[in-house]
Design an enzyme around this catalytic site. Sequence first.
Site, PDB file in Angstrom:
ATOM      1  N   ARG A 187       0.856  -1.189   0.000  1.00  0.00           N
ATOM      2  CA  ARG A 187       0.000   0.000   0.000  1.00  0.00           C
ATOM      3  C   ARG A 187       0.891   1.238   0.000  1.00  0.00           C
ATOM      4  O   ARG A 187       1.953   1.255   0.635  1.00  0.00           O
ATOM      5  CB  ARG A 187      -0.888   0.028   1.252  1.00  0.00           C
ATOM      6  CG  ARG A 187      -2.038  -0.971   1.213  1.00  0.00           C
ATOM      7  CD  ARG A 187      -3.109  -0.613   0.181  1.00  0.00           C
ATOM      8  NE  ARG A 187      -4.229  -1.534   0.187  1.00  0.00           N
ATOM      9  CZ  ARG A 187      -4.378  -2.572  -0.640  1.00  0.00           C
ATOM     10  NH1 ARG A 187      -3.468  -2.839  -1.555  1.00  0.00           N
ATOM     11  NH2 ARG A 187      -5.454  -3.350  -0.562  1.00  0.00           N
TER      12      ARG A 187
ATOM     13  N   HIS B 215      -1.021   0.134  -9.691  1.00  0.00           N
ATOM     14  CA  HIS B 215      -1.704  -0.802  -8.779  1.00  0.00           C
ATOM     15  C   HIS B 215      -2.173  -2.055  -9.554  1.00  0.00           C
ATOM     16  O   HIS B 215      -3.364  -2.383  -9.554  1.00  0.00           O
ATOM     17  CB  HIS B 215      -2.878  -0.109  -8.064  1.00  0.00           C
ATOM     18  CG  HIS B 215      -3.285  -0.817  -6.798  1.00  0.00           C
ATOM     19  ND1 HIS B 215      -3.717  -0.183  -5.667  1.00  0.00           N
ATOM     20  CD2 HIS B 215      -3.339  -2.155  -6.486  1.00  0.00           C
ATOM     21  CE1 HIS B 215      -4.014  -1.054  -4.730  1.00  0.00           C
ATOM     22  NE2 HIS B 215      -3.779  -2.279  -5.202  1.00  0.00           N
TER      23      HIS B 215
HETATM   24  P1  NAP Z   1      -1.414 -11.529   5.298  1.00  0.00           P
HETATM   25  O1  NAP Z   1      -1.488 -12.940   4.831  1.00  0.00           O
HETATM   26  O2  NAP Z   1      -2.369 -11.056   6.329  1.00  0.00           O
HETATM   27  O3  NAP Z   1       0.080 -11.311   5.815  1.00  0.00           O
HETATM   28  C1  NAP Z   1       0.473 -10.169   6.503  1.00  0.00           C
HETATM   29  C2  NAP Z   1       1.921 -10.333   6.972  1.00  0.00           C
HETATM   30  O4  NAP Z   1       2.364  -9.079   7.481  1.00  0.00           O
HETATM   31  C3  NAP Z   1       2.071 -11.352   8.086  1.00  0.00           C
HETATM   32  O5  NAP Z   1       3.274 -12.074   7.938  1.00  0.00           O
HETATM   33  C4  NAP Z   1       2.135 -10.459   9.332  1.00  0.00           C
HETATM   34  O6  NAP Z   1       2.862 -11.004  10.426  1.00  0.00           O
HETATM   35  C5  NAP Z   1       2.879  -9.266   8.781  1.00  0.00           C
HETATM   36  N1  NAP Z   1       2.650  -8.077   9.620  1.00  0.00           N
HETATM   37  C6  NAP Z   1       1.469  -7.451   9.898  1.00  0.00           C
HETATM   38  N2  NAP Z   1       1.664  -6.424  10.753  1.00  0.00           N
HETATM   39  C7  NAP Z   1       2.981  -6.413  11.023  1.00  0.00           C
HETATM   40  C8  NAP Z   1       3.808  -5.604  11.842  1.00  0.00           C
HETATM   41  N3  NAP Z   1       3.309  -4.589  12.583  1.00  0.00           N
HETATM   42  N4  NAP Z   1       5.135  -5.883  11.890  1.00  0.00           N
HETATM   43  C9  NAP Z   1       5.643  -6.903  11.170  1.00  0.00           C
HETATM   44  N5  NAP Z   1       4.929  -7.721  10.379  1.00  0.00           N
HETATM   45  C10 NAP Z   1       3.611  -7.466  10.287  1.00  0.00           C
HETATM   46  O7  NAP Z   1      -1.551 -10.528   4.066  1.00  0.00           O
HETATM   47  P2  NAP Z   1      -1.342 -10.845   2.495  1.00  0.00           P
HETATM   48  O8  NAP Z   1      -2.517 -11.588   1.985  1.00  0.00           O
HETATM   49  O9  NAP Z   1      -0.008 -11.441   2.328  1.00  0.00           O
HETATM   50  O10 NAP Z   1      -1.431  -9.378   1.870  1.00  0.00           O
HETATM   51  C11 NAP Z   1      -0.513  -8.361   2.210  1.00  0.00           C
HETATM   52  C12 NAP Z   1      -0.933  -7.032   1.597  1.00  0.00           C
HETATM   53  O11 NAP Z   1      -0.623  -6.986   0.201  1.00  0.00           O
HETATM   54  C13 NAP Z   1      -2.418  -6.721   1.621  1.00  0.00           C
HETATM   55  O12 NAP Z   1      -2.819  -6.259   2.899  1.00  0.00           O
HETATM   56  C14 NAP Z   1      -2.558  -5.648   0.551  1.00  0.00           C
HETATM   57  O13 NAP Z   1      -2.426  -4.368   1.121  1.00  0.00           O
HETATM   58  C15 NAP Z   1      -1.362  -5.901  -0.379  1.00  0.00           C
HETATM   59  N6  NAP Z   1      -1.796  -6.291  -1.742  1.00  0.00           N
HETATM   60  C16 NAP Z   1      -1.433  -5.506  -2.795  1.00  0.00           C
HETATM   61  C17 NAP Z   1      -1.796  -5.876  -4.077  1.00  0.00           C
HETATM   62  C18 NAP Z   1      -1.382  -5.065  -5.266  1.00  0.00           C
HETATM   63  O14 NAP Z   1      -1.818  -5.345  -6.373  1.00  0.00           O
HETATM   64  N7  NAP Z   1      -0.531  -4.093  -5.124  1.00  0.00           N
HETATM   65  C19 NAP Z   1      -2.523  -7.054  -4.300  1.00  0.00           C
HETATM   66  C20 NAP Z   1      -2.891  -7.819  -3.194  1.00  0.00           C
HETATM   67  C21 NAP Z   1      -2.510  -7.426  -1.914  1.00  0.00           C
HETATM   68  P3  NAP Z   1       2.377 -12.353  11.176  1.00  0.00           P
HETATM   69  O15 NAP Z   1       2.635 -13.460  10.167  1.00  0.00           O
HETATM   70  O16 NAP Z   1       3.245 -12.436  12.344  1.00  0.00           O
HETATM   71  O17 NAP Z   1       0.929 -12.174  11.458  1.00  0.00           O
HETATM   72  C1  GLV Z   2      -5.180  -5.274  -3.920  1.00  0.00           C
HETATM   73  O1  GLV Z   2      -4.627  -4.248  -3.726  1.00  0.00           O
HETATM   74  C2  GLV Z   2      -5.600  -6.173  -2.884  1.00  0.00           C
HETATM   75  O2  GLV Z   2      -5.621  -5.782  -1.714  1.00  0.00           O
HETATM   76  O3  GLV Z   2      -5.945  -7.324  -3.229  1.00  0.00           O
END
Ligand code: NAP
Ligand code: GLV
Length: 307
Positions: free
Chosen positions: A222, A270
């Site tokens: 983000r 994005h």
């Molecule tokens: P997720 O499975 O919830 O994983 C989040 C990770 O971040 C976990 O390892 C968590 O730690 C860690 N984390 C959270 N808060 C933290 C902190 N304060 N300090 C250190 N580590 C922290 O999320 P995801 O599905 O991988 O998605 C991640 C993000 O990618 C989404 O929230 C979204 O914003 C972004 N995204 C972007 C796109 C794009 O097209 N640009 C597409 C999809 C997603 P723990 O394992 O210890 O809980």
């Molecule tokens: C895209 O940004 C997502 O959160 O899947």
Amino acid sequence: MALLFYSPDDDPERWRKALARHLADLDFRVWPGGLGEAAGIEFALVWRPPPGMLDGLPNLKAVFSLGAGVEHIADPPPGVPVVRLVDPVLTRGMTEYVSARVLHYFREFPLYADSQRRGEWRKRPFRQAAECRVGVMGQGVLGGDAAAALAAMGFSVAGWSRTQKRLDGIEGFHGESGLIPFLGRTDILVCLLPLTPETEDIVNARTLEALPRGAYLINAARGGHVDEEALLAALESGRLAGATLDVFKTEPLPADHPFWRASSLTITPHIASLTVPASAAAEITANIARIRDGREPLHAVDPARGY
Ligand code: NAP
Ligand code: GLV
């Protein structure tokens, strides 16, 4: 079964068709015009819902995000679970994006592009992936998959997460105390964190200073994760050799934003990964079936953690 849909970015008809393949009794309603009788609505599927949109739905059982991130659902009704999207197509797309950018920097394509502009035939010393240290902030669904793919390519990969992790082939760092040591061993930093109050502006003057001089940044999470002025200063000073940004504090990125003119910055709109209705609908409807069976949904957000 009535589901309320809202997204400023998606075609509702594509979603109606994709969901209807799995839900024979789907009553698909599009906010605001198609709201209908509020008491009948059991599920909401949303991207950036306007304030108050989810109020006044007395039988709402869950709010599904159209993406992996959930910070765009600013005011979920109290007590109603918010469910993030976990989908193999979304995960694969992100791993492709991150791998492409890591390989781009590791194989020094920006430097060869400079040579080309000068008409210069110059070979650089060959390096092996193991000599390149990639650090992935966030070791969840997306960060974990990207880290594993990079480790399989031979990169020296570390991950940083909130809680401790022991993942095969990944050096684990966690918590506030692990952040600076993690950054200190990172040549290419990838951000795949959720946006929460704890992670806002986490890429800032202090953390950029902790990277080795000449490091690269890839932010596909983000825009709120990056202090924009600190990033521009780090690019200007050479602390960062380059950066790739897919996400921005303001999207679309305004035409007069200085990022557009920063030569060592690569900007994408994005698109690091995208939600594909045909695939995501299968995940969402499987979760709806769980809830209708009286079970907890998978991938519900912990309101205390914010992700
Ligand atoms: P997720 O499975 O919830 O994983 C989040 C990770 O971040 C976990 O390892 C968590 O730690 C860690 N984390 C959270 N808060 C933290 C902190 N304060 N300090 C250190 N580590 C922290 O999320 P995801 O599905 O991988 O998605 C991640 C993000 O990618 C989404 O929230 C979204 O914003 C972004 N995204 C972007 C796109 C794009 O097209 N640009 C597409 C999809 C997603 P723990 O394992 O210890 O809980
Ligand atoms: C895209 O940004 C997502 O959160 O899947």
